[in-house]
Design an enzyme around this catalytic site. Structure first.
Site, PDB file in Angstrom:
ATOM      1  N   LEU A 183      -8.651   5.084 150.840  1.00 20.93           N
ATOM      2  CA  LEU A 183      -7.333   4.680 151.330  1.00 20.93           C
ATOM      3  C   LEU A 183      -7.553   3.609 152.388  1.00 20.93           C
ATOM      4  O   LEU A 183      -7.875   3.901 153.541  1.00 20.93           O
ATOM      5  CB  LEU A 183      -6.584   5.883 151.919  1.00 20.93           C
ATOM      6  CG  LEU A 183      -5.857   6.799 150.917  1.00 20.93           C
ATOM      7  CD1 LEU A 183      -6.825   7.381 149.897  1.00 20.93           C
ATOM      8  CD2 LEU A 183      -5.128   7.917 151.653  1.00 20.93           C
ATOM      9  N   ILE A 184      -7.435   2.361 151.970  1.00 23.58           N
ATOM     10  CA  ILE A 184      -7.844   1.239 152.818  1.00 23.58           C
ATOM     11  C   ILE A 184      -6.625   0.563 153.442  1.00 23.58           C
ATOM     12  O   ILE A 184      -5.627   0.310 152.780  1.00 23.58           O
ATOM     13  CB  ILE A 184      -8.689   0.229 152.011  1.00 23.58           C
ATOM     14  CG1 ILE A 184      -9.290  -0.832 152.935  1.00 23.58           C
ATOM     15  CG2 ILE A 184      -7.891  -0.390 150.871  1.00 23.58           C
ATOM     16  CD1 ILE A 184     -10.387  -1.653 152.282  1.00 23.58           C
ATOM     17  N   LYS A 265       1.641  10.675 156.297  1.00 26.41           N
ATOM     18  CA  LYS A 265       0.272  10.893 155.814  1.00 26.41           C
ATOM     19  C   LYS A 265       0.262  11.839 154.616  1.00 26.41           C
ATOM     20  O   LYS A 265      -0.512  11.648 153.665  1.00 26.41           O
ATOM     21  CB  LYS A 265      -0.601  11.459 156.941  1.00 26.41           C
ATOM     22  CG  LYS A 265      -0.932  10.459 158.036  1.00 26.41           C
ATOM     23  CD  LYS A 265      -1.858   9.374 157.514  1.00 26.41           C
ATOM     24  CE  LYS A 265      -2.266   8.404 158.611  1.00 26.41           C
ATOM     25  NZ  LYS A 265      -3.176   8.998 159.601  1.00 26.41           N
ATOM     26  N   GLY A 287     -10.442   6.922 156.797  1.00 26.89           N
ATOM     27  CA  GLY A 287     -11.176   6.539 158.000  1.00 26.89           C
ATOM     28  C   GLY A 287     -10.774   7.341 159.220  1.00 26.89           C
ATOM     29  O   GLY A 287     -10.991   6.891 160.352  1.00 26.89           O
ATOM     30  N   GLN A 296      -4.263  13.054 163.744  1.00 33.05           N
ATOM     31  CA  GLN A 296      -5.660  13.361 163.432  1.00 33.05           C
ATOM     32  C   GLN A 296      -6.212  14.510 164.275  1.00 33.05           C
ATOM     33  O   GLN A 296      -7.402  14.574 164.556  1.00 33.05           O
ATOM     34  CB  GLN A 296      -6.513  12.097 163.584  1.00 33.05           C
ATOM     35  CG  GLN A 296      -6.135  11.030 162.570  1.00 33.05           C
ATOM     36  CD  GLN A 296      -6.841   9.707 162.771  1.00 33.05           C
ATOM     37  OE1 GLN A 296      -7.766   9.595 163.570  1.00 33.05           O
ATOM     38  NE2 GLN A 296      -6.393   8.683 162.067  1.00 33.05           N
ATOM     39  N   CYS A 456     -13.215 -22.827 150.747  1.00 32.57           N
ATOM     40  CA  CYS A 456     -14.300 -21.858 150.890  1.00 32.57           C
ATOM     41  C   CYS A 456     -15.141 -21.952 149.628  1.00 32.57           C
ATOM     42  O   CYS A 456     -14.755 -22.609 148.660  1.00 32.57           O
ATOM     43  CB  CYS A 456     -13.768 -20.434 151.092  1.00 32.57           C
ATOM     44  SG  CYS A 456     -12.907 -19.771 149.651  1.00 32.57           S
TER      45      CYS A 456
END
EC number: 2.8.1.4
Length: 482
Positions: A183-184, A265, A287, A296, A456
């Protein structure tokens, strides 16, 4: 050119069958990564190491760098493989190789030997060390903590002169463990946790919950693509983007202020679990670190976990923020995270740190779960290798040019290290350097009467950043692809 790949020590203590499987997978991973540099390259596996042989000397540095970023490799030895006849021949070859390196230094000689010979490893060390000491007047022998250690390997009738040793990232080869879904968010924590699972041998797919529009998704795509390209490009992975704005809107309207964070969440875990089940992924990765924010705490994490049977891995659970940022700096995601646009649609004025299950469930009874089902059903699933292609299709308003006009300036947006290693010089046009992670804060300081052609090396970052600047109101940007 030849490299000897040394295995991560935990691989060597596995049973014979498991060790062989790990080595086979690592060999395949190395081939998959290095074929982009040299198609004639040979990768040969042995019981104790893996050999990489390549003919294109121009790709030496690129191949060496790529090897140091493949999970499962403890270190890499760059060697010169030559035949020898006797111990004196070994000494002469060592003298030619190491004379300049040993001038004015203390040294010792260390030899590893395989095969049948008339001499032992210690005898070679003494003979070569004594000869080097006699023939290099400014050098002297020091067996403990010398300035230079001369590493030699003797195998049958071949001598390996070790030109350099380079540390790998260790861990297990990707593919030796099962797939996970990360889960980014693009911040420090999710990038580091994704890396840690890749290093442990998992193929990491990415799931992004978009709370803030296209600019946020562009930034997160960059992070995911960077992590995959740098550490996990031996395998295909998915990037799944879920538009979570309807869910956030429903939470804001239906859920009590103090419970919003935990409910959000829980909704994310529900959605990610559905995605994981769809693609046969065994675990989720987050994370989260204990006590870092209100959601958390142990009580709240337990309530979040309760909504799904899918295993949730939290590799950073005991890490403090400073440690996480240091790891992000080491793997190269710090600059992404520092400039990542932060969006939080659910901000509680007084979030609970010890949510009560009955109260959370009562709040969720007001939630329309068809909204959650719909956003998961409409999730955008992309092969991460196609991010560049999809970006080009989506960003139709960003023009890509191969030439330049009198009012154009090329803007090199690569990182500082990349610019130093390979400076961009284009005849007939000015080139200005501004790393991608400074564009959001520094682009407005540039001369806005000019047209800026973002460049780039691969063209992915330039198109993504051009879209981002367009969304910020800058119309004088294009992507440059010569």
């Amino acid at each position: 050119m030849k490299f000897i790949i040394k295995l991560f020590p935990e691989i060597t203590i596995k049973s014979q069958s498991v060790r062989l499987r790990f080595i086979k997978i690592l060999t395949g991973n190395i081939r998959n990564v290095l074929k982009h540099y040299d198609e004639t390259l040979a990768v040969v596996r042995h019981w104790d190491n893996i050999e990489v042989r390549a003919k294109d000397e121009n790709q030496r540095l690129a191949i060496r760098d790529a090897l140091t970023r493949i999970p499962g490799i403890h270190h890499i030895l760059e060697v010169e493989d030559v035949p020898f006849t006797d111990m004196h021949d070994i000494f002469e070859k060592a003298l030619a190789q190491y004379r300049e390196q040993l001038e004015g230094k203390t040294f010792c000689v260390r030899v590893k030997r395989r095969g049948k010979h008339e001499f032992s490893s210690i005898e070679v060390e003494r003979y070569v060390g004594g000869g080097l000491n006699q023939h290099i007047e400014s050098a002297r022998v020091k067996l403990t903590n010398p300035d230079v250690t001369v590493h030699l390997e003797v195998e049958d009738d071949r001598l390996l002169l070790i030109k350099g040793r380079y540390e790998g990232i260790g861990g297990f080869p990707i593919g030796t463990q099962e797939d996970v879904l990360s889960l980014i968010s693009g911040g420090f924590d999710s990038g580091v946790s994704s890396y840690m699972l890749m290093r442990r041998g998992c193929r990491v797919h990415y799931c992004f919950f978009n709370l803030g529009g296209a600019a946020h998704e562009i930034g997160v795509r960059q992070v995911a693509h960077y992590l995959w390209n740098r550490f996990g490009s031996s395998h295909r992975v998915r990037f799944v983007a879920i538009n979570f704005e309807p869910v956030v809107g429903e939470i804001l309207e239906k859920v009590d202020d103090g419970q919003m964070g935990v409910v959000l969440k829980r909704m994310m875990v529900r959605a990610a679990s559905k995605v994981a089940e769809r693609y046969g992924v065994q675990a989720l990765v987050t994370g989260e670190a204990l006590g870092q924010v209100s959601s958390q705490t142990l009580t709240n994490l337990r309530l979040i976990d309760n909504v799904s049977d899918t295993l949730i891995l939290r590799p950073l659970i005991s890490y403090d923020k400073e440690h996480i940022i240091n790891l992000a700096r080491q793997i190269g995601t710090e600059d992404f995270a520092r400039t990542m646009p932060e969006y939080c649609g659910v901000i509680s004025k007084s979030p609970t740190v010890k949510a009560i299950k009955a109260k959370i469930e009562a709040e969720e009874e007001n939630f329309d779960f068809s909204i959650l089902d719909k956003v998961v059903e409409e999730a955008n699933n992309v092969d991460i290798r196609e991010i560049a292609q999809q970006t080009q299709q989506e960003v139709v308003e960003v023009e890509t040019v191969s030439g330049f006009g009198p009012n154009d300036v090329i803007l090199d947006i690569r990182s500082v290290d990349e610019q130093d290693d390979k400076p961009l010089k284009v005849e007939g046009v000015d080139v200005v350097s501004l790393p991608f992670y400074k564009l959001s804060t520094k682009f407005g300081d540039l001369d806005q009467s000019k047209t800026w052609l973002l460049w780039c090396e691969r063209g992915v970052m330039s198109r993504l950043q051009a879209l981002y600047l367009r969304e910020q109101g800058f119309e004088n940007v294009k992507a440059y692809r010569p």
